[in-house]
Design an enzyme around this catalytic site. Structure first.
Site, PDB file in Angstrom:
ATOM      1  N   HIS A 150       0.849  -1.201   0.000  1.00  0.00           N
ATOM      2  CA  HIS A 150       0.000   0.000   0.000  1.00  0.00           C
ATOM      3  C   HIS A 150       0.881   1.247   0.000  1.00  0.00           C
ATOM      4  CE1 HIS A 150      -3.938   2.009   1.422  1.00  0.00           C
ATOM      5  NE2 HIS A 150      -3.087   2.965   1.085  1.00  0.00           N
TER       6      HIS A 150
ATOM      7  N   ASP B  60       1.899   3.619   2.916  1.00  0.00           N
ATOM      8  CA  ASP B  60       0.897   4.563   2.395  1.00  0.00           C
ATOM      9  C   ASP B  60       1.553   5.671   1.567  1.00  0.00           C
ATOM     10  OD1 ASP B  60      -1.736   5.270   1.985  1.00  0.00           O
ATOM     11  OD2 ASP B  60      -1.967   6.369   3.856  1.00  0.00           O
TER      12      ASP B  60
ATOM     13  N   GLU C 154     -10.812   4.315   7.914  1.00  0.00           N
ATOM     14  CA  GLU C 154      -9.694   5.222   8.190  1.00  0.00           C
ATOM     15  C   GLU C 154     -10.275   6.543   8.725  1.00  0.00           C
ATOM     16  OE1 GLU C 154      -7.747   6.754   4.693  1.00  0.00           O
ATOM     17  OE2 GLU C 154      -5.899   7.212   5.767  1.00  0.00           O
TER      18      GLU C 154
ATOM     19  N   GLY D 103      -8.992   8.681  -1.391  1.00  0.00           N
ATOM     20  CA  GLY D 103      -9.556  10.014  -1.197  1.00  0.00           C
ATOM     21  C   GLY D 103     -10.258  10.167   0.142  1.00  0.00           C
TER      22      GLY D 103
HETATM   23  N1  ADE Z   1      -4.435   8.964  -0.824  1.00  0.00           N
HETATM   24  C1  ADE Z   1      -3.186   8.981  -0.357  1.00  0.00           C
HETATM   25  N2  ADE Z   1      -3.132   8.618   0.930  1.00  0.00           N
HETATM   26  C2  ADE Z   1      -4.405   8.352   1.291  1.00  0.00           C
HETATM   27  C3  ADE Z   1      -5.027   7.933   2.491  1.00  0.00           C
HETATM   28  N3  ADE Z   1      -4.325   7.700   3.595  1.00  0.00           N
HETATM   29  N4  ADE Z   1      -6.369   7.771   2.487  1.00  0.00           N
HETATM   30  C4  ADE Z   1      -7.098   8.010   1.386  1.00  0.00           C
HETATM   31  N5  ADE Z   1      -6.564   8.394   0.236  1.00  0.00           N
HETATM   32  C5  ADE Z   1      -5.233   8.557   0.180  1.00  0.00           C
HETATM   33 ZN    ZN Z   2      -3.560   4.950   0.937  1.00  0.00          ZN
END
Ligand code: ADE
Ligand code: ZN
Length: 337
Positions: A19, A282, A205, A175
């Site tokens: 990810h 991430d 999240e 997003g």
């Molecule tokens: N794009 C980049 N990082 C993200 C995240 N943590 N959550 C959603 N979209 C993302």
């Molecule tokens: Zn992400």
């Protein structure tokens, strides 16, 4: 002795990242190279200032603010040359850090500000893959808040370019989860499911466990983050029973305040409950992190060598790649027991 063993396992555990966003992986040195290549003036020549512009501030309050950090990296990713070189440079950086397999994701619709089509962006990223020695696959992100026809185009492109390894292997939804709920994307993932495209969805999240429940109902086999399923025993059981893999990203979750402190981080609880967890970065550029650092944070919280090995096994099994490649990864990464 115990410590040495733990270190060894730890090093090998930090070898797969499932990810990682392309735009979120643009460090200051990569930004400079992309700017020179495309004759783009960066807002500053000063290294410290550039770093500050590219990384999230300590005052970041939530995911919405976190996502504002992507505007500079995205300016550098609007030409085929820029995207291709970014894929190469990011992969090279990962390779130097000891990774052996990575899945890099990006949203083609965010790369059309200077005339590229989504398909041009996908082509450019595929060209970049050819220039790297690291084993990398691509995930195409649809965007929360993006126009539906653009998200459908992304899914259609994934269908057109889908392979089991060596290119586009899956789709995602990224997003602002707090602003655009997962339930609104049912049609999109119905299409992905009909086209037999594997998918993951950022969920749990900025929104709670119900978002993960919706993503699983659509057919997601992996969940980006899922850190907030701790709020629902029912969803935790669902994730466990369905064998869903969570792509957890500790630093990101702290910076977006999905969790408030590392001591609240539920990864070890999930593992103890038998939930399939992986550890990822991430947005290593934006967050100022790397995979080794993510494992270090968890070690501080008591992650053991045995658990690190389990995380690595999970990453191999969760990867959107062929069974043959997984076999190779098992041989390479898990052999010396
Ligand atoms: N794009 C980049 N990082 C993200 C995240 N943590 N959550 C959603 N979209 C993302
Ligand atoms: Zn992400």
């Amino acid at each position: 002795m115990v410590r040495l063993e733990s270190k060894l396992l730890f090093k090998r555990a930090a070898s797969i990242d499932l990810h990682l966003h392309l735009d979120g992986a643009i460090t200051s040195d990569i930004a400079r190279k992309l700017a020179v290549l495309q004759h783009i003036d960066l807002p500053t020549e000063n290294e410290e200032e550039l770093k500050e512009l590219l990384t999230v501030s300590e005052e970041c309050r939530d995911l919405n603010e976190f996502l504002e950090c992507f505007s500079l990296p995205l300016k550098l990713l609007q030409t085929t040359a820029g995207i291709r070189e970014a894929v190469r440079l990011v992969s090279e950086r990962l390779s130097k850090q000891g990774l052996v397999y990575a899945e890099i994701r990006f949203a083609p619709q965010l790369h059309t500000e200077r005339g590229l089509t989504q398909e041009d962006a996908v082509h450019a990223a595929l060209e970049g893959l050819k220039e790297t020695d690291l084993h990398v696959n691509l995930i195409l992100c649809c965007m929360r808040g993006g126009e539906e026809h653009k998200n459908m185009e992304t899914v259609n492109l994934a269908e057109k370019y889908l392979v089991t390894d060596g290119g586009v292997v899956a789709v995602d939804l990224a997003g602002a989860e707090g602003l655009f709920p997962t339930k609104d994307y049912e049609r999109l993932f119905l299409k992905a499911r009909e086209a037999k495209i594997p998918f993951t969805i950022h969920a749990g999240e900025a929104a709670g466990a119900e978002s993960v429940r919706d993503a699983i109902a659509f057919g997601a086999s992996r969940i980006g983050h899922g850190v907030r399923i701790i709020e629902s025993e029912e969803v935790m059981n669902l994730v466990k029973e369905k064998g869903i893999y969570l792509e957890m990203c500790p630093t990101s979750n702290l910076q977006t305040h999905a969790v408030e402190s590392l001591s609240d981080y539920p990864l070890l609880t999930y593992m103890e409950e038998g939930i399939r967890v992986t550890v990822n970065t991430d947005d290593p550029g934006i967050e100022g992190t790397n995979l080794t650092r993510e494992f270090s944070l968890l070690e501080e919280k008591g992650l053991t060598g045995t658990q690190e090995k389990k995380l690595l096994e999970n990453a191999i099994e969760a990867a959107f790649t062929s069974e043959e490649v997984k076999k190779e990864l098992r041989k390479e990464l898990l052999a010396t027991d």
